[in-house]
Design an enzyme around this catalytic site. Structure first.
Site, short mmCIF file in Angstrom:
data_model
loop_
_atom_site.label_atom_id
_atom_site.label_comp_id
_atom_site.label_asym_id
_atom_site.label_seq_id
_atom_site.Cartn_x
_atom_site.Cartn_y
_atom_site.Cartn_z
CE LYS A 114 -3.92 1.90 2.64
NZ LYS A 114 -4.73 1.72 3.87
CG HIS A 116 -3.03 5.14 0.28
ND1 HIS A 116 -2.99 4.17 -0.70
CD2 HIS A 116 -4.19 4.96 0.95
CE1 HIS A 116 -4.09 3.44 -0.63
NE2 HIS A 116 -4.83 3.88 0.36
#
Length: 234
Positions: A114, A116
């Site tokens: 991921k 973010h």
């Protein structure tokens, strides 16, 4: 020619395993027919844990996992569910263990990092201590090796694996059959403890007991498959 008289140690009757096999059959998770495995074999049975697909089934499955794990005496500090099928299995087990008074941390991984928020591939509690990996079946030990890599990279100790079903059949390396199963590889080569709710030998017992109820053909097919690909764990 397949040697149908190939001998395996007589399995001791395991009530929990028999109950689990019946449950898996009733849920449609354990099916009989003709299925191609990851190793390219045509198997007369198939176990698809993704079909434990509602709250009641998943809750009952977690009870089986928890009971087998507690009976095994395996010590551990937290639960890890490898993506993807291991995620709900590990979460359900953690909930059931807490219900039984054993509240342990739980974590899982993403297959894609991921970029973010918190970032990374790990979600949940920090990996530390002795980690128990929860999965459905083990075909070649590849997923276990990946879990070990993730756990060790986080500074924790990969300690044990808990499975729903041990197929008790030869693993493959470079497309060739080897003399040991994936479970034996993980236990003997990678050094992890392994426990399973049920094994192929338990399935054989289940079919044999019901050979007068239309399952005789399935019993013969599974017996032939085990004679060809089965592993002696003695």
């Amino acid at each position: 020619m397949v040697n149908l008289n190939k001998e395996f140690p007589m399995a001791v009757q395991d009530p929990l395993a028999q109950e689990f096999v019946q449950f898996a059959v009733e849920c449609g998770v354990l099916r009989f027919g003709e299925f191609k495995t990851k190793a390219g074999r045509m198997s007369p049975y198939f176990f698809n844990a993704g079909l434990f697909d509602d709250g009641a089934k998943l809750g009952r499955l977690a009870e089986f996992y928890a009971q087998r794990l507690l009976d095994s005496g395996i010590e551990f500090d937290m639960v890890f569910g490898p993506a993807y099928k291991g995620i709900p299995l590990g979460a359900a087990l953690a909930v059931e263990l807490a219900r039984r008074g054993r509240n342990v941390p739980f974590a899982y991984n993403r297959k894609e990092a991921k970029d973010h928020g918190e970032g990374g591939t790990l979600v949940g509690a920090p990996l530390k201590g002795r980690v128990l990996v929860v999965d459905d079946v083990m075909s070649a030990g590849t997923a276990a090796k990946e879990s070990i890599r993730i756990i060790q990279a986080a500074g924790a100790t990969p300690h044990a694996v808990c499975l729903a079903l041990d197929r008790q059949e030869m693993a493959t390396e470079d497309g060739k059959d080897v003399a040991y199963s994936a479970v034996q590889y993980v236990r003997n080569k990678l050094g992890l403890q392994v426990c399973a709710i049920a094994k192929l030998s338990d399935l054989m017992q289940y079919l044999e007991k019901r050979s007068d109820t239309g399952t005789a053909a399935y019993h013969q097919q599974v017996q032939a498959y085990r004679a060809r690909y089965g592993v002696d764990e003695g």
